[in-house]
Design an enzyme around this catalytic site. Structure first.
Site, PDB file in Angstrom:
ATOM      1  N   ASP A  80      -7.445  -1.413  -4.977  1.00 37.92           N
ATOM      2  CA  ASP A  80      -8.395  -1.903  -5.588  1.00 37.92           C
ATOM      3  C   ASP A  80      -9.710  -2.675  -4.865  1.00 37.92           C
ATOM      4  O   ASP A  80      -8.903  -3.083  -3.827  1.00 37.92           O
ATOM      5  CB  ASP A  80      -7.840  -2.787  -7.444  1.00 37.92           C
ATOM      6  CG  ASP A  80      -6.664  -3.144  -7.028  1.00 37.92           C
ATOM      7  OD1 ASP A  80      -6.430  -3.487  -6.076  1.00 37.92           O
ATOM      8  OD2 ASP A  80      -6.847  -4.909  -7.578  1.00 37.92           O
ATOM      9  N   GLU A 138      -4.053  -4.367  -7.926  1.00 36.00           N
ATOM     10  CA  GLU A 138      -3.020  -5.998  -7.554  1.00 36.00           C
ATOM     11  C   GLU A 138      -3.924  -7.544  -7.035  1.00 36.00           C
ATOM     12  O   GLU A 138      -3.428  -7.686  -7.330  1.00 36.00           O
ATOM     13  CB  GLU A 138      -2.630  -5.173  -6.248  1.00 36.00           C
ATOM     14  CG  GLU A 138      -1.767  -5.905  -5.282  1.00 36.00           C
ATOM     15  CD  GLU A 138      -2.324  -7.020  -4.340  1.00 36.00           C
ATOM     16  OE1 GLU A 138      -1.792  -8.017  -5.076  1.00 36.00           O
ATOM     17  OE2 GLU A 138      -3.514  -7.459  -4.132  1.00 36.00           O
TER      18      GLU A 138
HETATM   19 NI    NI Z   1      -4.560  -7.881  -0.770  1.00 30.06          NI
END
Ligand code: NI
Length: 389
Positions: A80, A138
């Site tokens: 991401d 994340e």
């Molecule tokens: Ni990172």
């Protein structure tokens, strides 16, 4: 085998740079990694890897079938990007306004794909099976949890992870024994007193003054009651309450983040904070509510796997390109969610330029030395191979 792995990585390098630039130009926010996931799935399939999409919402896993050793090794990389507007003149700069790969997850995804390409090229020489985890979300510390819930850690014997680091030069890596990152939890406190006229404090219970005592006492108590070798960072980042300058406030909300490194400290934090807050509030007649929400635990690198990674990296790059990191970070990383299910180790991949300034992670001008991709691929492919030796 090391020479073979290095040759393969060099051979794939131009393709890996293309992949990285494509991902960099098309960043997607946490939980919305649809195109990235489809792209990753396509590359994995082209290497003969069995792919499953829609794992952990927008994640992907790839299963590489190797020899008969039944110890399954996993490699986790995240996909991401961040809500940041990229400031750069790169020809492959983000094509999406307000979204940028400013944390290097484009490099991580590429390194994961490169490792898959190299290991799948080993054919019958690969001793066991490898599961590649391409994780979403994340940055919001959710993706690892989603992946684990979908069973990605079933049967895994060991897991590796990697994160870029701009203060380590490209071509080098940083290895950390023990804690790499901190546990990060959320804290919310409501303090309820009694409203009254600003001129007559004796007829009221001042929630703002009590909140100030709570903030101060928590900070002092860290210094006076906690083991200084087991650090805690408690930051109250929000405080709100009160109705008017001359009215004593009856309710205040405090919200913050709590970081810690030691698992025992982490386990005791909710009770410890609640006791202090309740004690202060009771002393002055206020009521309180403490909401402590566990976030991600600390990443604790496994000793044996970290030794294996260090040995593999030193053999690949020489001692001078492998730094042993003396300090952990108080930042958080949801790689720790996987470590609740199998031992693992995560290292820092140097991406710093030697001849120009390096911007920090999450900076709109963050940029990486792309030669790090081959360094990451060789280090991981060789460490994974040696795991079965
Ligand atoms: Ni990172």
């Amino acid at each position: 085998m090391l020479t073979r792995i290095k040759d393969l990585a060099q051979q794939f390098a131009p393709r890996l740079i293309e992949i990285r630039r494509h991902i960099h130009a098309h960043p997607e926010l946490s939980g919305q990694e649809y195109q990235t996931a489809a792209y990753v799935a396509g590359v994995l399939s082209s290497c003969g890897i069995i792919v499953q999409e829609g794992i952990g919402k927008t994640g992907v896993i790839g299963e590489l079938v190797g020899g008969t050793d039944d110890r399954l090794v996993a490699l986790r990389t995240d996909m991401d990007a961040l809500p940041i507007n990229e400031i750069s003149n790169l020809e492959f700069a983000s094509r999406k306004m307000g979204i940028m790969h400013a944390c290097g997850h484009d490099i991580h995804t590429t390194v994961g794909l490169g490792t898959a390409m190299v290991l799948s090229s080993l054919g019958e020489q690969l001793p066991g099976n490898v599961r590649f985890l391409f994780q979403p979300a994340e940055e919001i510390a959710q993706g690892a949890n989603w992946m684990v819930q979908d069973g990605v850690m079933n049967d895994v014997s060991a897991i590796f992870g990697v994160h870029v680091f701009p203060t380590i030069p490209g071509g080098s890596i940083g290895i950390r024994y023990g804690a790499l990152t901190a546990a990060a939890d959320d804290l919310e406190i409501f303090i309820t007193g009694e409203s009254g006229h600003g001129a007559r404090p004796h007829e009221a219970i001042d929630a703002i003054w009590i909140a100030a005592q709570v903030v101060t006492t928590l900070q002092q108590a860290i210094s006076r009651t906690q083991n200084p070798l087991r650090p805690i960072v408690l930051t109250i980042g929000q405080i709100s309450g009160g109705r008017a300058p001359n009215v004593i406030a009856d309710r205040v909300r405090l919200a913050g983040t709590v970081r810690s490194l030691h698992p025992e400290t982490h386990a005791n934090l909710p009770k410890w904070i609640e006791n202090i807050v309740t004690g202060v509030c009771q002393t002055y007649g206020a009521k309180c509510e403490v909401n402590y929400r566990r976030g991600v635990p600390s990443v604790q690198n496994d000793l044996a796997l970290t030794q294996l990674l260090e040995a593999a990296a030193k053999e690949a790059w020489g001692n001078e390109r492998v730094q042993i990191l003396l300090e952990p970070s108080m930042g958080a990383e949801d790689f720790s969610m996987y470590l609740q299910h199998a031992p693992g180790t995560m290292f820092r991949l140097g991406v710093g330029f030697k001849d120009k300034p390096n911007y920090p992670l999450h900076h709109p001008q963050f940029d990486v030395d792309e030669t790090a991709i081959v360094t990451g691929v060789v280090t991981l492919a060789y460490a994974i191979y040696r795991y079965w030796q």
